[in-house]
Design a protein around this motif. Structure first.
Motif, mmCIF file in Angstrom:
data_model
loop_
_atom_site.group_PDB
_atom_site.id
_atom_site.type_symbol
_atom_site.label_atom_id
_atom_site.label_comp_id
_atom_site.label_asym_id
_atom_site.label_seq_id
_atom_site.Cartn_x
_atom_site.Cartn_y
_atom_site.Cartn_z
ATOM 1 N N ALA A 103 -1.165 1.216 -14.267
ATOM 2 C CA ALA A 103 -2.272 1.458 -13.959
ATOM 3 C C ALA A 103 -3.165 1.954 -15.388
ATOM 4 N N TRP A 104 -4.306 1.908 -15.417
ATOM 5 C CA TRP A 104 -5.172 2.265 -16.217
ATOM 6 C C TRP A 104 -6.585 2.873 -16.014
ATOM 7 N N VAL A 124 -3.889 -2.548 -15.393
ATOM 8 C CA VAL A 124 -4.544 -2.713 -14.162
ATOM 9 C C VAL A 124 -5.557 -1.553 -13.892
ATOM 10 N N PRO A 125 -6.782 -1.797 -13.904
ATOM 11 C CA PRO A 125 -7.936 -0.800 -13.641
ATOM 12 C C PRO A 125 -7.540 -0.157 -12.193
ATOM 13 N N ASN A 126 -7.584 1.323 -12.374
ATOM 14 C CA ASN A 126 -7.725 2.278 -11.169
ATOM 15 C C ASN A 126 -8.831 1.871 -10.245
ATOM 16 N N THR A 127 -8.609 2.474 -9.179
ATOM 17 C CA THR A 127 -9.533 2.059 -8.008
ATOM 18 C C THR A 127 -10.923 2.974 -8.282
ATOM 19 N N THR A 128 -11.805 2.794 -7.681
ATOM 20 C CA THR A 128 -13.141 3.512 -7.598
ATOM 21 C C THR A 128 -12.805 5.148 -7.486
ATOM 22 N N VAL A 129 -11.858 5.418 -6.741
ATOM 23 C CA VAL A 129 -11.414 7.112 -6.541
ATOM 24 C C VAL A 129 -10.209 7.264 -7.648
ATOM 25 N N ASP A 133 -4.359 0.858 -8.002
ATOM 26 C CA ASP A 133 -4.971 -0.260 -7.260
ATOM 27 C C ASP A 133 -3.583 -1.015 -7.248
ATOM 28 N N LEU A 134 -2.507 -0.696 -6.226
ATOM 29 C CA LEU A 134 -1.197 -1.227 -5.979
ATOM 30 C C LEU A 134 -1.518 -2.626 -5.534
ATOM 31 N N ASP A 135 -2.409 -3.322 -4.661
ATOM 32 C CA ASP A 135 -2.476 -4.524 -4.618
ATOM 33 C C ASP A 135 -2.701 -5.460 -5.817
ATOM 34 N N ALA A 136 -3.804 -4.826 -6.567
ATOM 35 C CA ALA A 136 -4.003 -5.602 -8.014
ATOM 36 C C ALA A 136 -2.617 -5.775 -8.799
ATOM 37 N N MET A 137 -1.781 -4.477 -8.954
ATOM 38 C CA MET A 137 -0.707 -4.318 -9.683
ATOM 39 C C MET A 137 0.191 -5.466 -9.209
ATOM 40 N N THR A 159 -4.591 11.911 -9.027
ATOM 41 C CA THR A 159 -4.424 11.061 -7.775
ATOM 42 C C THR A 159 -2.665 10.814 -7.532
ATOM 43 N N ALA A 160 -2.614 10.653 -6.047
ATOM 44 C CA ALA A 160 -1.309 10.324 -5.813
ATOM 45 C C ALA A 160 -1.285 9.189 -4.793
ATOM 46 N N VAL A 161 -0.101 8.391 -4.706
ATOM 47 C CA VAL A 161 -0.067 7.290 -3.891
ATOM 48 C C VAL A 161 0.796 7.730 -2.777
ATOM 49 N N ARG A 162 0.581 7.432 -1.490
ATOM 50 C CA ARG A 162 0.999 7.830 -0.357
ATOM 51 C C ARG A 162 2.225 6.685 -0.057
ATOM 52 N N LYS A 163 3.123 7.101 0.947
ATOM 53 C CA LYS A 163 4.223 6.418 1.263
ATOM 54 C C LYS A 163 4.014 5.289 1.701
ATOM 55 N N ALA A 164 3.022 4.910 2.746
ATOM 56 C CA ALA A 164 2.604 3.544 3.335
ATOM 57 C C ALA A 164 2.295 2.380 2.498
ATOM 58 N N GLU A 165 1.606 2.940 1.278
ATOM 59 C CA GLU A 165 1.114 1.917 0.319
ATOM 60 C C GLU A 165 2.153 1.737 -0.335
#
Length: 344
Positions: A103-104, A124-129, A133-137, A159-165
């Protein structure tokens, strides 16, 4: 005629947090409470043996870490901080032209390490928050991809990625591509939905977890990190680690710090309490500050970053600016944080 690789000319150097005499340093994600109990004594004792080489394999330290984590020591590699272990991980996964995805903006050492191993960075650009962006990665993975990095919590945005994603993402990564979970700030995570990478994915051969004793454990000045992976991956990393880079003194300090886990947890609780207080106050000025699970928070102020950092410095507080993106502010003691809020 250049005597060094011309492709490195355009590569920015790693920028550490600055120390300014007399100023409060909130730029390097350090914990402000000094060494843990027993560390100074262990270091003092170890110094008498510095005319001898340290244990190359860090057997005692690897054994202690493995016992604490409930895994086989063959799955552990130690090194000069988790950043050095990333260097070694790139070396054992990427040949020139192979791709590494991350990510970047994320940890600024990733592109430097990729370039020095002649791997191709795929940012891969970060999301707006300001998160991954795991889908884009996942969509960026090609047959040249050898390594995908998830920094969780992410440095510098917190920011942190949660388990489901993360579950869904790892399921999409091919079995011959390594997923590296950079968990340098794991001890500060309080959101139960943010997974422990070792607990949740440690049984997957293509997942490795990297952690450090530099942050919550207070050993930033001695540089100890560790990697947990399959015996195959961890063994390959140990082969390429710079010999004796985990020094005698650092190993002694790490063992002493691990004996003081209860005190480490108490100090982390102090940081977490300050995190809630300070972020709430900062949002009254900058409402867009994202949730953070680390010992720092992110001000997404774009091109104002350098000016903001300069004004903080004039007020006696040093923060870390990333021009064009934002400012990262480390949480210090209550008094140090109050000084930042006053500058704000």
């Amino acid at each position: 005629m250049s005597l060094t690789r011309p492709d490195l000319d355009a590569l920015p150097a790693y920028v550490p947090g600055r120390s300014v005499p007399g100023a409060i340093k909130l730029a390097s994600n350090e914990v402000p409470y000094g060494p843990l109990p027993g560390v100074v004594e262990a270091v003092t004792s170890a110094i008498s043996g510095v005319h001898r080489y340290p244990d190359l394999a860090a057997v005692e330290l690897r054994g202690r870490l493995a016992a604490r984590l409930g895994i086989d020591p063959e799955r552990v590699a130690t090194g000069c901080g988790s950043v050095a272990l990333f260097e070694h991980l790139f070396r054992v996964t990427c040949l020139p032209g192979d791709e590494a995805i991350y990510a970047w903006r994320s940890f600024e050492a990733y592109p430097i390490i990729a370039a020095t191993t002649a791997a191709t960075s795929v940012r891969v650009p970060n999301t707006t928050v300001h998160g991954h962006d795991l889908d884009a990665m996942a969509a960026a993975i090609t047959d040249r991809t050898r390594l995908v990095i998830v920094c969780n919590p992410n440095n510098p945005t917190g920011t942190a990625v949660r388990k489901a994603e993360l579950d869904a993402f790892i399921d999409r990564v091919p079995a011959d591509v390594i997923v590296a979970l950079d968990e340098a700030y794991r001890e500060f995570v309080t959101d139960p939905a943010v997974p422990d990478g070792l607990v949740e994915y440690g049984d997957r051969p293509n997942v490795v977890v990297l952690r450090t004793l530099s942050k919550a454990w207070g050993l930033a000045g001695l540089r100890i990190g560790y990697l947990i992976g399959s015996p195959e991956v961890a063994g390959a990393v140990r082969k390429v680690v710079t010999p004796f880079s985990t020094s005698l003194v650092a190993q002694a300090a790490a063992l002493a710090a691990l004996d003081a886990e209860a005190e480490m947890r108490r100090r982390v609780d102090l940081v977490v309490a300050e995190r809630a207080r300070v972020v709430e106050a900062v949002r009254k000025v900058f409402p867009d500050v994202p949730d953070t699970q680390a010992n720092f928070f992110w001000l997404p102020i774009g091109d104002q970053a350098l000016d903001f950092a300069a004004q903080c410095e004039r007020a006696g507080v040093i923060v870390r600016a990333f021009q064009g993106d934002g400012v990262r502010v480390t949480l210090g003691t209550p008094e140090e944080n109050d000084a930042f809020l006053g500058a704000l």
